[in-house]
Scaffold this motif. Structure first.
Motif, PDB file in Angstrom:
ATOM      1  N   VAL A   1     -43.688  40.573  64.116  1.00 45.85           N
ATOM      2  CA  VAL A   1     -44.982  41.056  63.633  1.00 45.85           C
ATOM      3  C   VAL A   1     -46.048  40.233  64.337  1.00 45.85           C
ATOM      4  CG1 VAL A   1     -46.467  41.420  61.629  1.00 45.85           C
ATOM      5  CG2 VAL A   1     -43.984  41.577  61.372  1.00 45.85           C
ATOM      6  N   THR A   2     -47.015  40.892  64.961  1.00 45.41           N
ATOM      7  CA  THR A   2     -48.125  40.209  65.622  1.00 45.41           C
ATOM      8  C   THR A   2     -49.402  40.540  64.878  1.00 45.41           C
ATOM      9  OG1 THR A   2     -46.973  40.438  67.735  1.00 45.41           O
ATOM     10  CG2 THR A   2     -49.313  39.856  67.822  1.00 45.41           C
ATOM     11  N   LEU A   3     -50.183  39.482  64.576  1.00 48.73           N
ATOM     12  CA  LEU A   3     -51.451  39.642  63.858  1.00 48.73           C
ATOM     13  C   LEU A   3     -52.565  39.022  64.675  1.00 48.73           C
ATOM     14  CD1 LEU A   3     -49.175  38.509  61.434  1.00 48.73           C
ATOM     15  CD2 LEU A   3     -50.875  39.863  60.248  1.00 48.73           C
ATOM     16  N   HIS A   4     -53.777  39.524  64.457  1.00 51.86           N
ATOM     17  CA  HIS A   4     -54.934  39.034  65.205  1.00 51.86           C
ATOM     18  C   HIS A   4     -56.168  39.099  64.305  1.00 51.86           C
ATOM     19  CE1 HIS A   4     -57.328  38.180  68.774  1.00 51.86           C
ATOM     20  NE2 HIS A   4     -58.165  39.107  68.359  1.00 51.86           N
ATOM     21  N   GLY A   5     -57.078  38.130  64.502  1.00 57.60           N
ATOM     22  CA  GLY A   5     -58.310  38.121  63.729  1.00 57.60           C
ATOM     23  C   GLY A   5     -59.236  37.017  64.202  1.00 57.60           C
ATOM     24  N   PRO A   6     -60.292  36.751  63.418  1.00 58.08           N
ATOM     25  CA  PRO A   6     -61.232  35.698  63.783  1.00 58.08           C
ATOM     26  C   PRO A   6     -60.517  34.352  63.911  1.00 58.08           C
ATOM     27  CG  PRO A   6     -62.090  37.012  61.965  1.00 58.08           C
ATOM     28  CD  PRO A   6     -60.669  37.428  62.179  1.00 58.08           C
ATOM     29  N   PRO A   7     -60.918  33.525  64.879  1.00 59.34           N
ATOM     30  CA  PRO A   7     -60.244  32.237  65.089  1.00 59.34           C
ATOM     31  C   PRO A   7     -60.244  31.363  63.836  1.00 59.34           C
ATOM     32  CG  PRO A   7     -61.763  32.704  66.875  1.00 59.34           C
ATOM     33  CD  PRO A   7     -62.004  33.745  65.824  1.00 59.34           C
ATOM     34  N   MET A   8     -59.170  30.590  63.727  1.00 58.57           N
ATOM     35  CA  MET A   8     -58.998  29.646  62.630  1.00 58.57           C
ATOM     36  C   MET A   8     -58.617  28.299  63.233  1.00 58.57           C
ATOM     37  SD  MET A   8     -56.404  30.130  59.465  1.00 58.57           S
ATOM     38  CE  MET A   8     -56.410  28.993  58.111  1.00 58.57           C
ATOM     39  N   GLU A   9     -58.979  27.231  62.588  1.00 60.27           N
ATOM     40  CA  GLU A   9     -58.646  25.886  63.077  1.00 60.27           C
ATOM     41  C   GLU A   9     -57.128  25.776  63.199  1.00 60.27           C
ATOM     42  OE1 GLU A   9     -57.564  22.089  63.558  1.00 60.27           O
ATOM     43  OE2 GLU A   9     -57.310  22.786  61.506  1.00 60.27           O
TER      44      GLU A   9
ATOM     45  N   SER B   1     -39.580  32.236  62.593  1.00 62.12           N
ATOM     46  CA  SER B   1     -40.233  31.578  63.710  1.00 62.12           C
ATOM     47  C   SER B   1     -41.673  32.073  63.744  1.00 62.12           C
ATOM     48  CB  SER B   1     -39.526  31.941  65.021  1.00 62.12           C
ATOM     49  OG  SER B   1     -40.286  31.539  66.139  1.00 62.12           O
ATOM     50  N   ALA B   2     -42.628  31.137  63.819  1.00 61.65           N
ATOM     51  CA  ALA B   2     -44.043  31.511  63.906  1.00 61.65           C
ATOM     52  C   ALA B   2     -44.648  30.805  65.104  1.00 61.65           C
ATOM     53  CB  ALA B   2     -44.775  31.123  62.624  1.00 61.65           C
ATOM     54  N   ARG B   3     -45.279  31.572  65.971  1.00 60.70           N
ATOM     55  CA  ARG B   3     -46.006  31.021  67.115  1.00 60.70           C
ATOM     56  C   ARG B   3     -47.448  31.471  66.973  1.00 60.70           C
ATOM     57  NH1 ARG B   3     -43.763  32.062  72.579  1.00 60.70           N
ATOM     58  NH2 ARG B   3     -44.371  34.165  72.104  1.00 60.70           N
ATOM     59  N   PHE B   4     -48.385  30.616  67.395  1.00 67.80           N
ATOM     60  CA  PHE B   4     -49.777  30.941  67.104  1.00 67.80           C
ATOM     61  C   PHE B   4     -50.761  30.446  68.159  1.00 67.80           C
ATOM     62  CE2 PHE B   4     -49.055  26.726  65.496  1.00 67.80           C
ATOM     63  CZ  PHE B   4     -50.239  26.041  65.751  1.00 67.80           C
ATOM     64  N   LEU B   5     -51.882  31.126  68.194  1.00 62.09           N
ATOM     65  CA  LEU B   5     -53.125  30.720  68.840  1.00 62.09           C
ATOM     66  C   LEU B   5     -54.158  30.718  67.718  1.00 62.09           C
ATOM     67  CD1 LEU B   5     -52.992  33.031  71.993  1.00 62.09           C
ATOM     68  CD2 LEU B   5     -52.732  30.540  71.964  1.00 62.09           C
ATOM     69  N   PRO B   6     -55.338  30.192  67.938  1.00 59.59           N
ATOM     70  CA  PRO B   6     -56.326  30.198  66.848  1.00 59.59           C
ATOM     71  C   PRO B   6     -56.643  31.582  66.295  1.00 59.59           C
ATOM     72  CG  PRO B   6     -57.023  28.686  68.562  1.00 59.59           C
ATOM     73  CD  PRO B   6     -55.814  29.429  69.097  1.00 59.59           C
ATOM     74  N   ASP B   7     -56.431  32.644  67.089  1.00 61.59           N
ATOM     75  CA  ASP B   7     -56.763  34.000  66.631  1.00 61.59           C
ATOM     76  C   ASP B   7     -55.589  34.977  66.634  1.00 61.59           C
ATOM     77  OD1 ASP B   7     -56.427  34.296  69.350  1.00 61.59           O
ATOM     78  OD2 ASP B   7     -58.336  35.306  69.686  1.00 61.59           O
ATOM     79  N   THR B   8     -54.373  34.478  66.863  1.00 59.96           N
ATOM     80  CA  THR B   8     -53.199  35.342  66.973  1.00 59.96           C
ATOM     81  C   THR B   8     -51.966  34.637  66.413  1.00 59.96           C
ATOM     82  OG1 THR B   8     -54.102  36.309  69.002  1.00 59.96           O
ATOM     83  CG2 THR B   8     -51.765  36.681  68.595  1.00 59.96           C
ATOM     84  N   VAL B   9     -51.119  35.396  65.734  1.00 58.51           N
ATOM     85  CA  VAL B   9     -49.861  34.866  65.213  1.00 58.51           C
ATOM     86  C   VAL B   9     -48.747  35.859  65.529  1.00 58.51           C
ATOM     87  CG1 VAL B   9     -48.562  34.401  63.089  1.00 58.51           C
ATOM     88  CG2 VAL B   9     -50.879  33.527  63.333  1.00 58.51           C
ATOM     89  N   GLU B  10     -47.600  35.343  65.959  1.00 58.48           N
ATOM     90  CA  GLU B  10     -46.377  36.129  66.092  1.00 58.48           C
ATOM     91  C   GLU B  10     -45.365  35.572  65.100  1.00 58.48           C
ATOM     92  OE1 GLU B  10     -46.167  37.353  70.804  1.00 58.48           O
ATOM     93  OE2 GLU B  10     -44.631  36.067  69.955  1.00 58.48           O
ATOM     94  N   LEU B  11     -44.874  36.431  64.230  1.00 51.67           N
ATOM     95  CA  LEU B  11     -43.835  36.069  63.270  1.00 51.67           C
ATOM     96  C   LEU B  11     -42.553  36.758  63.701  1.00 51.67           C
ATOM     97  CD1 LEU B  11     -45.878  36.750  60.010  1.00 51.67           C
ATOM     98  CD2 LEU B  11     -45.532  34.540  61.145  1.00 51.67           C
TER      99      LEU B  11
END
Length: 125
Positions: free
Chosen positions: A18-26, A46-56
């Motif tokens: 599942v990939t999610l995206h939204g406003p950046p978070m710390e 497993s969760a991988r992330f950028l400030p504005d994106t998450v892959e679960l």
């Protein structure tokens, strides 16, 4: 996947991304909340992330792909309030049966770290 009846039997395992995206978070806060989600989910997420994106990424058991996909689409919202997750949108969903997953990602493949349980930054792939 030639026998649709076999996919409706209990015990069929599916790999879900599942990939999610939204406003950046710390990033530190996001990492902490994702760690809480991994514990709450309890299936080697497993969760991988950028400030504005998450892959679960995780395995789910289900009778058919449709039900597992519905679970994947609901997963973030189910934990959003209790874990203070951001109100991000699902922008991608992939559900693979075990055979298809192993065809794409054979054991020992160079990308195995994508599926190691835990929380880590996304990037460099």
């Amino acid at each position: 996947m030639s026998d649709p009846a076999a996919l409706r039997l209990p015990g069929v395992m599916w790999h879900v991304t599942v990939t999610l995206h939204g406003p950046p978070m710390e990033p530190g806060q996001l990492s902490q909340r994702l760690a809480g989600m991994a514990v709450a989910h309890g299936l080697g997420m497993s969760a991988r992330f950028l400030p504005d994106t998450v892959e679960l990424r995780y395995w789910d058991e289900g009778h058919d792909c449709r039900r597992v996909a519905e679970n994947g689409l609901d997963l973030w919202d189910e934990h959003r309030e209790d874990l203070s997750l951001p109100s991000w949108a699902v922008v991608g969903l992939e559900v693979l049966d075990r055979t298809s997953f192993h065809r794409r990602w054979p054991p020992g493949s160079a990308r195995a770290e994508l599926f190691t349980p835990g929380v880590k930054p996304l990037g460099g792939d």
